[in-house]
Write a protein that holds these residues in place. Structure first.
Motif, PDB file in Angstrom:
ATOM      1  N   ASP B  94       0.862  -1.182   0.000  1.00 25.21           N
ATOM      2  CA  ASP B  94       0.000   0.000   0.000  1.00 25.21           C
ATOM      3  C   ASP B  94       0.897   1.231   0.000  1.00 25.21           C
ATOM      4  O   ASP B  94       1.617   1.487   0.958  1.00 25.21           O
ATOM      5  N   LYS B 101      -4.036   2.665  -2.246  1.00 25.33           N
ATOM      6  CA  LYS B 101      -3.543   2.348  -3.589  1.00 25.33           C
ATOM      7  C   LYS B 101      -2.453   1.280  -3.466  1.00 25.33           C
ATOM      8  O   LYS B 101      -1.417   1.496  -2.865  1.00 25.33           O
ATOM      9  N   LEU B 102      -2.723   0.120  -4.054  1.00 30.48           N
ATOM     10  CA  LEU B 102      -1.802  -1.000  -3.970  1.00 30.48           C
ATOM     11  C   LEU B 102      -0.922  -1.099  -5.200  1.00 30.48           C
ATOM     12  O   LEU B 102      -1.377  -0.884  -6.329  1.00 30.48           O
ATOM     13  N   ILE B 103       0.334  -1.446  -4.964  1.00 31.05           N
ATOM     14  CA  ILE B 103       1.237  -1.853  -6.035  1.00 31.05           C
ATOM     15  C   ILE B 103       1.500  -3.334  -5.853  1.00 31.05           C
ATOM     16  O   ILE B 103       1.846  -3.767  -4.752  1.00 31.05           O
ATOM     17  N   PHE B 104       1.341  -4.086  -6.933  1.00 26.35           N
ATOM     18  CA  PHE B 104       1.504  -5.526  -6.879  1.00 26.35           C
ATOM     19  C   PHE B 104       2.826  -5.948  -7.506  1.00 26.35           C
ATOM     20  O   PHE B 104       3.321  -5.325  -8.452  1.00 26.35           O
ATOM     21  N   GLY B 105       3.357  -7.053  -7.001  1.00 26.38           N
ATOM     22  CA  GLY B 105       4.442  -7.714  -7.685  1.00 26.38           C
ATOM     23  C   GLY B 105       3.902  -8.466  -8.892  1.00 26.38           C
ATOM     24  O   GLY B 105       2.693  -8.547  -9.119  1.00 26.38           O
TER      25      GLY B 105
END
Lengths: 114, 114
Positions: B94, B101-105
């Motif tokens: 987050d 707002k998430l950033i994903f691998g």
């Protein structure tokens, strides 16, 4: 089960046509999100909403617009679909009213643009 | 820029063996961290989360993860893998505590050998 439904679940459309995807929640959660999932990229945030008529952009918002006229519905629109928008689209909600906002995901919509 | 890296795209383990999936992040502040699992054709299910406090967190399905600030890592572990654990696993960070707002691998696909 966070009570999230997405419609349609599958759609094939032609380049240049408008497309609207719907995310519906059965509870009055404030935060809703749209992501796209592509191989090798994980999930990427398109837009999110923090209330009725309150929306903001994510990292891949170009070519997409959103609307939220009711708490329970969050719509994602591709104004003129392109082949690069072929993807699986996931809606998510956060059940929390304060940070951190852990998210729960819908079943997804597979969109193919030919 | 903020990022999340899952160095292993694909991992194969034998049923009953231990598992460790790696996740490294780049983020300036104290992060909120998540692991999700996705079975084929399904949405994402939240496995576990780290917000603060004890750096070893327990999740569902027998999974645990350890937050190591010095290594900017949040690795997922399970002592004994079951065939039903075969799926794709995503680490997420987050990046905005105000909006989720998430950033994903990119994800790690786990195959389990009988």
């Amino acid at each position: 089960d966070a009570g999230i439904t997405q419609s349609p679940r599958h759609k094939v459309t032609e380049t240049g046509t408008p497309v609207t995807l719907r995310c519906h929640q059965t509870e009055n959660h404030r935060y809703m999100y749209w992501y796209r999932q592509d191989p090798g990229h994980g999930l990427r945030l398109i837009h999110y909403s923090y209330g009725v008529k309150d929306t903001d952009k994510g990292e891949v918002s170009d070519g997409y617009s959103v609307s939220r006229s009711k708490t329970e519905d969050f719509l994602l629109t591709l104004e003129s679909a392109t082949s690069s928008q072929t993807s699986v689209y996931f809606c998510a909600i956060s059940t929390r009213t304060d940070p951190p906002y852990e998210q729960y995901f819908g079943p997804g919509t597979r969109l193919t643009v030919t | 820029a903020q990022s999340v890296t899952q160095p292993d795209i694909h991992i194969t383990v034998s049923e009953g063996a231990s598992l460790e999936l790696r996740c490294n992040y780049s983020y300036g502040a104290t992060p909120y961290l998540f692991w999700y699992v996705q079975s084929p054709g399904q949405g994402l299910q939240l496995l576990l989360k780290y917000f603060s406090g004890d750096t070893l967190v327990q999740g569902i399905k027998g999974f645990e993860a350890e937050f190591k600030r010095s290594q900017s890592s949040f690795n997922l572990r399970k002592p004994s893998v079951h065939w039903s654990d075969a799926a794709e696993y995503f680490c997420a960070v987050d990046i905005s505590s105000n909006t989720g707002k998430l950033i994903f691998g990119q994800g790690t696909t786990l195959q389990v050998k009988p």
